[in-house]
Design an enzyme around this catalytic site. Sequence first.
Site, PDB file in Angstrom:
ATOM      1  N   GLY A  46       1.020  -1.283  -0.077  1.00 55.55           N
ATOM      2  CA  GLY A  46      -0.060  -0.027   0.049  1.00 55.55           C
ATOM      3  C   GLY A  46       0.834   1.014  -0.286  1.00 55.55           C
ATOM      4  N   GLN A  51       3.146   9.830   1.226  1.00 57.10           N
ATOM      5  CA  GLN A  51       4.601   9.368   0.850  1.00 57.10           C
ATOM      6  C   GLN A  51       5.267   9.956  -0.332  1.00 57.10           C
ATOM      7  OE1 GLN A  51       2.511   5.308   1.990  1.00 57.10           O
ATOM      8  NE2 GLN A  51       4.525   5.107   2.802  1.00 57.10           N
ATOM      9  N   CYS A  88       6.590   0.131   6.673  1.00 57.80           N
ATOM     10  CA  CYS A  88       6.089   1.058   5.984  1.00 57.80           C
ATOM     11  C   CYS A  88       6.990   1.334   4.865  1.00 57.80           C
ATOM     12  CB  CYS A  88       5.769   2.004   6.945  1.00 57.80           C
ATOM     13  SG  CYS A  88       5.180   3.770   5.956  1.00 57.80           S
ATOM     14  N   LEU A  89       6.793   1.615   3.494  1.00 57.01           N
ATOM     15  CA  LEU A  89       7.867   2.096   2.738  1.00 57.01           C
ATOM     16  C   LEU A  89       8.582   3.280   3.181  1.00 57.01           C
ATOM     17  CD1 LEU A  89       6.250   1.172  -0.571  1.00 57.01           C
ATOM     18  CD2 LEU A  89       7.785  -0.092   0.609  1.00 57.01           C
ATOM     19  N   HIS A 130      -3.578   1.246   8.058  1.00 55.33           N
ATOM     20  CA  HIS A 130      -2.117   1.470   8.024  1.00 55.33           C
ATOM     21  C   HIS A 130      -2.109   2.839   7.155  1.00 55.33           C
ATOM     22  CE1 HIS A 130       2.300   1.256   7.953  1.00 55.33           C
ATOM     23  NE2 HIS A 130       2.104   2.205   6.787  1.00 55.33           N
ATOM     24  N   GLU A 131      -2.620   2.779   5.833  1.00 54.53           N
ATOM     25  CA  GLU A 131      -2.675   3.836   4.780  1.00 54.53           C
ATOM     26  C   GLU A 131      -3.535   4.771   5.150  1.00 54.53           C
ATOM     27  OE1 GLU A 131      -0.550   3.574   2.709  1.00 54.53           O
ATOM     28  OE2 GLU A 131       0.162   1.281   3.176  1.00 54.53           O
ATOM     29  N   HIS A 134      -1.723   7.460   7.453  1.00 54.61           N
ATOM     30  CA  HIS A 134      -0.913   8.132   6.678  1.00 54.61           C
ATOM     31  C   HIS A 134      -1.713   9.471   6.210  1.00 54.61           C
ATOM     32  CE1 HIS A 134       2.865   6.336   6.091  1.00 54.61           C
ATOM     33  NE2 HIS A 134       2.361   5.079   5.687  1.00 54.61           N
TER      34      HIS A 134
HETATM   35 NI    NI Z   1       3.097   3.246   5.326  1.00 55.24          NI
END
Ligand code: NI
Length: 155
Positions: A46, A51, A88-89, A130-131, A134
């Site tokens: 995701g 991000q 997380c990226l 999670h997304e 953000h």
């Molecule tokens: Ni993330």
Amino acid sequence: MALRQIRTIGDDILNKKCKEIKEMTPRIKELIDDMFETLYDANGVGLAAPQVGVLKRLVIIDCGDDPHVLINPRIVETSGEQTGNEGCLSVPGKFGTVTRPNYVKVVFLDENMQPAELEGTELLARAICHELDHLDGNLYVDKVEGDLYENEEEE
Ligand code: NI
């Protein structure tokens, strides 16, 4: 399509609240395409617009079932609980243990700005939570139980 640079922890943009999308534009369509390319390139499940440096309420998710595009998403129902690994990226190379609902229902606008809903359990439910975090400037690292670890095996 083009890869976008993924912002990492410490970048202020990751702590900001995102704005709603009012209409679909060629720029946002391009952003969505670029986000998918960036997500797949990074082997993630995701990605949220902040991000890649865009403060808009847009997330994409692909847990290996179907690619999902969620515009202005809002969780309307949750149930159960799951505790497991999360990464997380924007926090490269780290993992942590986070408890999330085991089921979520989310309402949103699709790429045609039509109302839609999605139900998810397990990994998909975790990814949705999670997304969406953000979009309000929240990173999972603030929800981790215990310490972050470098290797998924070290739980
Ligand atoms: Ni993330």
